[in-house]
Motif scaffolding. Structure first.
Motif, PDB file in Angstrom:
ATOM      1  N   THR A 125       0.828  -1.204   0.000  1.00 45.10           N
ATOM      2  CA  THR A 125       0.000   0.000   0.000  1.00 45.10           C
ATOM      3  C   THR A 125       0.863   1.256   0.000  1.00 45.10           C
ATOM      4  O   THR A 125       0.590   2.219  -0.727  1.00 45.10           O
ATOM      5  CB  THR A 125      -0.929   0.009   1.228  1.00 45.10           C
ATOM      6  OG1 THR A 125      -1.712  -1.193   1.233  1.00 45.10           O
ATOM      7  CG2 THR A 125      -1.845   1.206   1.213  1.00 45.10           C
ATOM      8  N   MET A 126       1.923   1.248   0.826  1.00 44.80           N
ATOM      9  CA  MET A 126       2.817   2.397   0.885  1.00 44.80           C
ATOM     10  C   MET A 126       3.516   2.609  -0.450  1.00 44.80           C
ATOM     11  O   MET A 126       3.673   3.745  -0.911  1.00 44.80           O
ATOM     12  CB  MET A 126       3.861   2.192   1.986  1.00 44.80           C
ATOM     13  CG  MET A 126       3.361   2.452   3.384  1.00 44.80           C
ATOM     14  SD  MET A 126       2.758   4.130   3.618  1.00 44.80           S
ATOM     15  CE  MET A 126       4.161   5.071   3.057  1.00 44.80           C
ATOM     16  N   ALA A 127       3.945   1.520  -1.095  1.00 44.67           N
ATOM     17  CA  ALA A 127       4.627   1.623  -2.386  1.00 44.67           C
ATOM     18  C   ALA A 127       3.729   2.310  -3.403  1.00 44.67           C
ATOM     19  O   ALA A 127       4.148   3.239  -4.112  1.00 44.67           O
ATOM     20  CB  ALA A 127       5.027   0.234  -2.875  1.00 44.67           C
ATOM     21  N   SER A 128       2.492   1.856  -3.470  1.00 43.61           N
ATOM     22  CA  SER A 128       1.549   2.425  -4.432  1.00 43.61           C
ATOM     23  C   SER A 128       1.279   3.895  -4.119  1.00 43.61           C
ATOM     24  O   SER A 128       1.266   4.746  -5.025  1.00 43.61           O
ATOM     25  CB  SER A 128       0.242   1.632  -4.397  1.00 43.61           C
ATOM     26  OG  SER A 128       0.484   0.256  -4.569  1.00 43.61           O
ATOM     27  N   SER A 129       1.063   4.200  -2.851  1.00 40.76           N
ATOM     28  CA  SER A 129       0.767   5.573  -2.450  1.00 40.76           C
ATOM     29  C   SER A 129       1.933   6.506  -2.766  1.00 40.76           C
ATOM     30  O   SER A 129       1.734   7.618  -3.270  1.00 40.76           O
ATOM     31  CB  SER A 129       0.443   5.614  -0.951  1.00 40.76           C
ATOM     32  OG  SER A 129       0.225   6.933  -0.518  1.00 40.76           O
ATOM     33  N   GLU A 130       3.152   6.061  -2.476  1.00 47.54           N
ATOM     34  CA  GLU A 130       4.325   6.900  -2.716  1.00 47.54           C
ATOM     35  C   GLU A 130       4.524   7.149  -4.215  1.00 47.54           C
ATOM     36  O   GLU A 130       4.829   8.264  -4.640  1.00 47.54           O
ATOM     37  CB  GLU A 130       5.584   6.236  -2.132  1.00 47.54           C
ATOM     38  CG  GLU A 130       5.579   6.087  -0.624  1.00 47.54           C
ATOM     39  CD  GLU A 130       5.820   7.399   0.105  1.00 47.54           C
ATOM     40  OE1 GLU A 130       5.830   8.466  -0.543  1.00 47.54           O
ATOM     41  OE2 GLU A 130       5.991   7.364   1.324  1.00 47.54           O
ATOM     42  N   ILE A 131       4.334   6.114  -5.022  1.00 50.03           N
ATOM     43  CA  ILE A 131       4.518   6.272  -6.468  1.00 50.03           C
ATOM     44  C   ILE A 131       3.479   7.221  -7.036  1.00 50.03           C
ATOM     45  O   ILE A 131       3.785   8.100  -7.860  1.00 50.03           O
ATOM     46  CB  ILE A 131       4.457   4.898  -7.172  1.00 50.03           C
ATOM     47  CG1 ILE A 131       5.693   4.059  -6.785  1.00 50.03           C
ATOM     48  CG2 ILE A 131       4.386   5.066  -8.683  1.00 50.03           C
ATOM     49  CD1 ILE A 131       5.648   2.631  -7.295  1.00 50.03           C
ATOM     50  N   VAL A 132       2.222   7.058  -6.599  1.00 48.83           N
ATOM     51  CA  VAL A 132       1.161   7.937  -7.074  1.00 48.83           C
ATOM     52  C   VAL A 132       1.443   9.382  -6.672  1.00 48.83           C
ATOM     53  O   VAL A 132       1.152  10.322  -7.426  1.00 48.83           O
ATOM     54  CB  VAL A 132      -0.206   7.471  -6.525  1.00 48.83           C
ATOM     55  CG1 VAL A 132      -1.280   8.526  -6.761  1.00 48.83           C
ATOM     56  CG2 VAL A 132      -0.615   6.154  -7.167  1.00 48.83           C
ATOM     57  N   ASN A 133       2.022   9.599  -5.490  1.00 46.25           N
ATOM     58  CA  ASN A 133       2.338  10.945  -5.010  1.00 46.25           C
ATOM     59  C   ASN A 133       3.699  11.439  -5.493  1.00 46.25           C
ATOM     60  O   ASN A 133       4.246  12.404  -4.954  1.00 46.25           O
ATOM     61  CB  ASN A 133       2.293  10.978  -3.475  1.00 46.25           C
ATOM     62  CG  ASN A 133       0.875  10.891  -2.949  1.00 46.25           C
ATOM     63  OD1 ASN A 133       0.018  11.695  -3.301  1.00 46.25           O
ATOM     64  ND2 ASN A 133       0.607   9.899  -2.116  1.00 46.25           N
ATOM     65  N   LYS A 134       4.244  10.745  -6.496  1.00 44.81           N
ATOM     66  CA  LYS A 134       5.487  11.137  -7.166  1.00 44.81           C
ATOM     67  C   LYS A 134       6.718  11.038  -6.282  1.00 44.81           C
ATOM     68  O   LYS A 134       7.737  11.686  -6.556  1.00 44.81           O
ATOM     69  CB  LYS A 134       5.347  12.555  -7.742  1.00 44.81           C
ATOM     70  CG  LYS A 134       4.227  12.686  -8.769  1.00 44.81           C
ATOM     71  CD  LYS A 134       4.132  14.087  -9.331  1.00 44.81           C
ATOM     72  CE  LYS A 134       3.001  14.180 -10.356  1.00 44.81           C
ATOM     73  NZ  LYS A 134       2.876  15.542 -10.943  1.00 44.81           N
ATOM     74  N   ASN A 135       6.647  10.222  -5.233  1.00 48.60           N
ATOM     75  CA  ASN A 135       7.840   9.891  -4.446  1.00 48.60           C
ATOM     76  C   ASN A 135       8.382   8.569  -4.978  1.00 48.60           C
ATOM     77  O   ASN A 135       8.277   7.524  -4.345  1.00 48.60           O
ATOM     78  CB  ASN A 135       7.492   9.789  -2.960  1.00 48.60           C
ATOM     79  CG  ASN A 135       7.013  11.108  -2.395  1.00 48.60           C
ATOM     80  OD1 ASN A 135       7.544  12.159  -2.723  1.00 48.60           O
ATOM     81  ND2 ASN A 135       5.996  11.054  -1.548  1.00 48.60           N
ATOM     82  N   SER A 136       8.954   8.623  -6.181  1.00 41.04           N
ATOM     83  CA  SER A 136       9.282   7.397  -6.923  1.00 41.04           C
ATOM     84  C   SER A 136      10.296   6.526  -6.203  1.00 41.04           C
ATOM     85  O   SER A 136      10.136   5.301  -6.146  1.00 41.04           O
ATOM     86  CB  SER A 136       9.798   7.757  -8.322  1.00 41.04           C
ATOM     87  OG  SER A 136       8.841   8.517  -9.025  1.00 41.04           O
ATOM     88  N   ILE A 137      11.348   7.133  -5.671  1.00 41.17           N
ATOM     89  CA  ILE A 137      12.394   6.345  -5.022  1.00 41.17           C
ATOM     90  C   ILE A 137      11.839   5.604  -3.819  1.00 41.17           C
ATOM     91  O   ILE A 137      12.051   4.398  -3.656  1.00 41.17           O
ATOM     92  CB  ILE A 137      13.573   7.256  -4.610  1.00 41.17           C
ATOM     93  CG1 ILE A 137      14.234   7.858  -5.855  1.00 41.17           C
ATOM     94  CG2 ILE A 137      14.592   6.463  -3.795  1.00 41.17           C
ATOM     95  CD1 ILE A 137      15.352   8.824  -5.546  1.00 41.17           C
ATOM     96  N   SER A 138      11.092   6.315  -2.981  1.00 39.35           N
ATOM     97  CA  SER A 138      10.497   5.678  -1.809  1.00 39.35           C
ATOM     98  C   SER A 138       9.527   4.576  -2.237  1.00 39.35           C
ATOM     99  O   SER A 138       9.484   3.497  -1.638  1.00 39.35           O
ATOM    100  CB  SER A 138       9.762   6.714  -0.957  1.00 39.35           C
ATOM    101  OG  SER A 138      10.654   7.676  -0.462  1.00 39.35           O
TER     102      SER A 138
END
Length: 434
Positions: free
Chosen positions: A225-238
């Motif tokens: 869930t965190m991976a998806s949320s971070e990618i959607v919010n443009k925190n690609s590395i995280s």
């Protein structure tokens, strides 16, 4: 990079704004947040708010395992830099909540930076629930999740018992590096093999329901869930780091399951696959939800005084899922994820309890365990290709979780909420000083 709202506000003449002490306070907060797990986006907003509240400027580069902070006062040439490298995932949500309160008191001027640092240093990171209660929590998690994914009352008791094996391995992993690296693999192997042996000795159990139920504390639902949320919010590395963690955990669990099944068959035991069938009245599933989120709350060290919020959050998520299920296959998961974000926001605004305290335990209710078991059953009984086709349903539900988290997060806008919170604290404090 500081948010636009904070950039537009003039830096305050906070009496706590001694650069060195303020930087040391930031370092203490970084260490807590990084070690005991919050999202990188939330951590950045929090650190920006602290820096601004102390009359400082700051820039932060954050991933789940690495934080770099650069802070300065009126003179940009006099910068303080801090770097921290530490693995995340040591969930202790009572400490996160306690530090959040200390931060609020420092920003509002109720206590000095020095007093804030002193109180953080006094936090006993070893404190928590007793070993006996944590073991009971593992039992509750296994029992509750086995019912949620279609198990019977018999399956519930066996899943609760077998859940003690991951507990023992997790306790050993605290002091043994080998067990730390292979925690999921060894847990899945032991749970699968023991379940196969016991199910052959006492027929009538659904092996896969028991195995999945017993391993629920290790399923990487939060990481995904965190991976998806971070990618959607443009925190690609995280996002990629969280995704890598989730994939590695999943591979270990699948590998342990495969090895346990192979060893069980080699010893002459029957490895019988059964399709999970919900065989208990739906009302009992509400008790299963309470078992699961309460057990997860204990394993993640939610303070006992805050456990009511976790239980109520679990019931809100489950209720939204049941309503959504009346509309279609994926709508329940979508509505559950959105309800989770909205409820966590409400608790944060009303009771000042960090939303991570709700999100971490409750997200496991959204894990598509029943669909994954159906895909596993079809793959083993009908054929691998048919199993992969059935796995499409799992991907749809994962996408529904992501969509619900994104929509719910957009509605509450955590960046705006936290920014507004810190600006309001700063303004109120300035009025008092004036």
């Amino acid at each position: 990079m500081a948010s636009d709202s904070l950039k537009q506000e003039p830096q305050t003449a906070n009496p706590n704004s001694d650069l060195v002490q303020s930087m040391r306070f930031l370092e203490d907060v970084i260490d807590i947040l990084q070690n005991y797990s919050v999202s990188t986006g939330q951590m950045r907003i929090t650190l920006e708010g602290i820096a601004h509240g102390l009359g400082l400027h700051g820039q932060f580069f954050i991933t789940p395992d690495y934080v770099q902070a650069v802070v300065w006062g009126a003179n940009k040439d006099l910068q303080q830099t801090y770097m921290s490298i530490s693995p995340s995932g040591n969930y202790n949500l009572s400490i996160v909540a306690e530090v959040d309160k200390i931060v609020d008191e420092v920003i509002t001027g109720k206590i000095s930076v020095t007093e804030g640092r002193h109180r953080i240093s006094k936090i006993d990171t070893r404190a928590g629930y007793s070993d006996l209660l944590v073991a009971l929590a593992f039992v509750l998690c296994g029992a509750g999740f086995s019912l949620i994914i279609g198990g019977s009352i018999r399956d519930m008791f066996l899943a609760g018992f077998v859940s003690l094996f991951p507990y023992v391995i997790t306790r050993i992993a605290v002091k043994n590096h080998f067990f730390t690296l292979l925690n999921e693999l060894l847990s899945a192997l032991s749970v699968t093999l023991v379940t196969i042996i016991l199910a052959n000795m006492i027929p009538g159990f659904n092996m896969n329901v028991v195995i999945f139920g017993a391993l629920v504390t290790l399923i990487p639902g939060f990481s995904l869930t965190m991976a998806s949320s971070e990618i959607v919010n443009k925190n690609s590395i995280s996002g990629l780091i969280w995704l890598t963690k989730a994939i590695l955990s999943a591979f270990q669990l699948v590998g342990g399951y495969a090895m346990g099944s192979y060893f069980g068959a080699s010893l002459g035991f029957d490895v019988i696959m059964q399709s999970p069938q919900a065989s208990i009245p739906p009302v009992w599933l509400w008790f299963a939800v309470v078992f699961l989120v309460y057990g997860l709350g204990i394993t993640m060290n939610v303070a006992h005084r805050s456990m009511w919020a976790v239980i109520l959050g679990g019931m809100a998520v489950w209720g939204a899922m049941q309503i959504g299920n009346l509309m279609g296959f994926w709508q329940g998961t979508f509505m559950g994820a959105a309800a989770m974000m909205l409820f966590a926001h409400w608790v944060y605004m009303r009771f000042k309890l960090p939303n991570i305290v709700i999100l971490l335990p409750c997200v496991m209710l959204l894990v598509p365990g029943l669909s994954a078991l159906q895909a596993l059953y079809i793959g083993g009984e009908v054929g691998i290709m048919q199993g992969f086709e059935e796995f499409y349903n799992v991907l749809v539900l994962v996408a529904s979780i992501i969509g619900g988290v994104v929509i719910g997060g957009t509605l509450v806008n955590p960046r705006h909420t936290l920014t507004r919170k810190y600006l309001e604290m700063i303004r109120n404090h300035s009025k008092k000083e004036g």
